[in-house]
Every structure is written in structure tokens, then in C-alpha cells.
Design an enzyme around this catalytic site. Sequence first.
Site, PDB file in Angstrom:
ATOM      1  N   TYR A   1      33.143 -10.423  -8.222  1.00 27.66           N
ATOM      2  CA  TYR A   1      32.895 -11.276  -9.382  1.00 27.66           C
ATOM      3  C   TYR A   1      31.462 -11.173  -9.901  1.00 27.66           C
ATOM      4  O   TYR A   1      31.044 -11.973 -10.726  1.00 27.66           O
ATOM      5  CB  TYR A   1      33.337 -12.710  -9.061  1.00 27.66           C
TER       6      TYR A   1
ATOM      7  N   TYR B   1      15.808 -19.545 -13.600  1.00 26.20           N
ATOM      8  CA  TYR B   1      15.209 -20.807 -14.047  1.00 26.20           C
ATOM      9  C   TYR B   1      13.821 -20.603 -14.649  1.00 26.20           C
ATOM     10  O   TYR B   1      13.327 -21.453 -15.386  1.00 26.20           O
ATOM     11  CB  TYR B   1      15.159 -21.802 -12.882  1.00 26.20           C
TER      12      TYR B   1
ATOM     13  N   GLU C   1      30.934 -20.367 -14.610  1.00 28.36           N
ATOM     14  CA  GLU C   1      32.113 -19.534 -14.859  1.00 28.36           C
ATOM     15  C   GLU C   1      33.406 -20.165 -14.364  1.00 28.36           C
ATOM     16  O   GLU C   1      33.404 -20.889 -13.361  1.00 28.36           O
ATOM     17  CB  GLU C   1      31.970 -18.193 -14.134  1.00 28.36           C
TER      18      GLU C   1
ATOM     19  N   HIS D   1      23.203 -24.392  -2.114  1.00 29.20           N
ATOM     20  CA  HIS D   1      24.288 -23.435  -2.363  1.00 29.20           C
ATOM     21  C   HIS D   1      25.147 -23.195  -1.130  1.00 29.20           C
ATOM     22  O   HIS D   1      25.145 -22.109  -0.544  1.00 29.20           O
ATOM     23  CB  HIS D   1      23.736 -22.123  -2.912  1.00 29.20           C
TER      24      HIS D   1
ATOM     25  N   GLN E   1      21.202 -30.755  -0.980  1.00 27.04           N
ATOM     26  CA  GLN E   1      22.592 -30.410  -1.267  1.00 27.04           C
ATOM     27  C   GLN E   1      23.454 -30.314  -0.011  1.00 27.04           C
ATOM     28  O   GLN E   1      24.672 -30.156  -0.100  1.00 27.04           O
ATOM     29  CB  GLN E   1      22.662 -29.074  -2.015  1.00 27.04           C
TER      30      GLN E   1
END
Length: 372
Positions: free
Chosen positions: A259, A270, A249, A157, A90
Site C-alpha cells: 500500500y 509535518y 486513506e 503509531h 498514544q
Amino acid sequence: MSRLLQALLVSLSMVLSAAAAASQQETQAPQVQVTPKVLAKGLHYPWSMAELPEGGWLVTERPGNLVYLNPQGQRMHIPLDLPDLYATAQAGLFEVLLTPDFEQSRELVLSYSCGTEQANNTCVVKAKLSPPNAAGYALSALQNIFTALPKKEGAAHFGARMTWLGDGSLLVALGDGFVYREQAQNLQNHLGKIVRILRDGKVPEDNPFTHTQAPEVYSYGHRNVQGLVFDAERNKVWQHEHGPKGGDEINDIVKGGNYGWPMTTFGKDYTGALVSPYNDLPGVKAPLYQWTPSLAPAGLALYQGDLLVSHLAGKRLQRLRLVDGKWHLIAEYLVAQQQRLRAVMVAKDGRVLVLTDSNEGELWSLDLDIQQ
């Protein structure tokens, strides 16, 4: 079984059926058939795009390339010197974003993962793009304006979406580093946060947590932000982020807001285990919309007052409308194409542009001239 008990069970069944039907109705929308026009092919995992005032687009490719696509879709490489670029899985080159005064300053910002496998995070640099000429574009005055801390292991991430606020400050969305999720609640670092900086990288004096070791923090409790846009008409910041297994979200980002991640979530781990038993808690900003199962939203744009959300796992483009303070799904596009969609933007001429996510990615143009 008594008649009273039977009546209660029938009533309960009707209530549950009605609730299920309402839930199903809420998550369904008309699939509108649109035929995308392919503007460019052969893009290597494209991640974001920016429209140039002189025509054409800048496109980032995650392995580390910045390219210019002219209006005919022809590709031109722009040399980009990022010696600390970390590109794998990523990780890589992420967002390209023009400054609000780009036509005068020719400045832009780029986000990318910087460091090594053992010590990396998200960085932001500022640079100047040369005016167009026959020799092609060039970058100059490259300067780091932000490095997320602490450096951590792994290639997941990073967040990295960015948007300019109306006062000229810059929001940069960051991920929690995947295995560091508890740090999203720690105000002493940047993991799982949205940060706000000035164009030169300095910290605005009115940031909410200037007394901490991470004074850039604007909001916290995020997992992996993949969509971020400033809505000037409503003076709002809309954001979406990936949940774990479920619980993606859409949020209304406010200064100093918590949040919830990982204290609150609609998703599961997972493995199937609970991340948290709570969907909501006092002091936590609840999402205005959530996807369960996850569709992996990966791009966000404003279109005629609505939100357009491109999806990776969901392989579709969705349109949502704000009604009574909540976002509601009103249409889906590109379902038949079955392509992972990485990014979406609205061009100055009103066309919707979409990047597909693959080793042979494409830039598509859509006409969504419909009345909902």
C-alpha cells in the site's frame, strides 16, 4: 497578447475551474442534523467498544481499563492484569473484539501496547469473560497470541485495530512506529503491516510471506491503521489509515498487497517537506479514497452497505458509499457537536454508537434512519 493565446488561457482557466469545482464537489456532502443520545459519561479516553449478547457494552480506556457499561450506562470495572502494559501518549489499551463464537466460548481478544519507553510494540491477548452475575464480570485464561517485532522506542503509531475474516482468522493492523517509516516496506518485521493469525496465535499456512522472518504479514506499506472491517457481503476488507500532513486513506486490503507507504502518499511531512514525490507507483495498491487535509479517521463500521468513519481532528462522522469501485462521501453527521470521535460501531438493533475522545469521554447513540 495574441487572440490565440488569450483563447488558450481562457480555455485553460475554464478547465482548471471545472477541475477545482469537481474536486470541491467530491469533498463536500450534506451535513445531516442528528441529536445524539448520551448513554454513558465519564469514560477516560475510551478507545473501542463491543456489544455483549446479554446486553450492555465492553469499553476499553486507553490508560488500561476494561469496563462494562450496562444498558442504563452504569459503569463496572473488570479487573485486567497486563503487567507489560505501556500506557502514555498514544500508547495504552486499544481494541476489544469478541470472537465469532463468543456466545458459546465467551472468548475475546484485546490489543495493547506492551513493553517500555525504550522497547515496545503492539501485543494481542486472548481471554475468557465470565458469564454475567451479581458480582460482576471477570477475565480468565489470559494468553498472549501475538507480539509485534521488533521492539522500538517511542509512543506513537501502534495501529491495533482488529477484525475477524470469514474463515475465522484474525487480522491485526499495526503502525510504523512514526520514526521507523521506511520499515513499512521491510517484509522481515511487523512495522507498518497488517498481520493475519489464527485464534491460537499460529500462522496460517496460506499467508503470503511465510518464508520471511515475519510470516504473520498479510499486507504492508501502511502508516498507522485506525480502521479495519471485514465486509462479508462483498468478501472485502476495508481499512483506513492516517497519512502525515494530508493523505489519510481508505484501502481495499488484499493478501500480499503493498500500500505504498512511504514510497507513495498524498500527504507531506509535518515540516512541509515531501515524503515522496509519488502518489502512485507500479505494484502499489492505490487508495480508493483519500482525505487532504487530514481529518484523522479513527473508527470504521459498516452500515447498510456504506462505511461510517469517525474522525478525531475532523470532529465529525462521515458516511461513504461505494460507486463504481470508489468510495464517495454522501453525508456528514455530528459536525455541530465539535467533539473528537474515537470509534464507531453499529449495534444489533441498528443504532449507531460513537465514542468521544477525551478525559471525560461519552458513549453516544444515533439514529441514522435516513434515505440517501
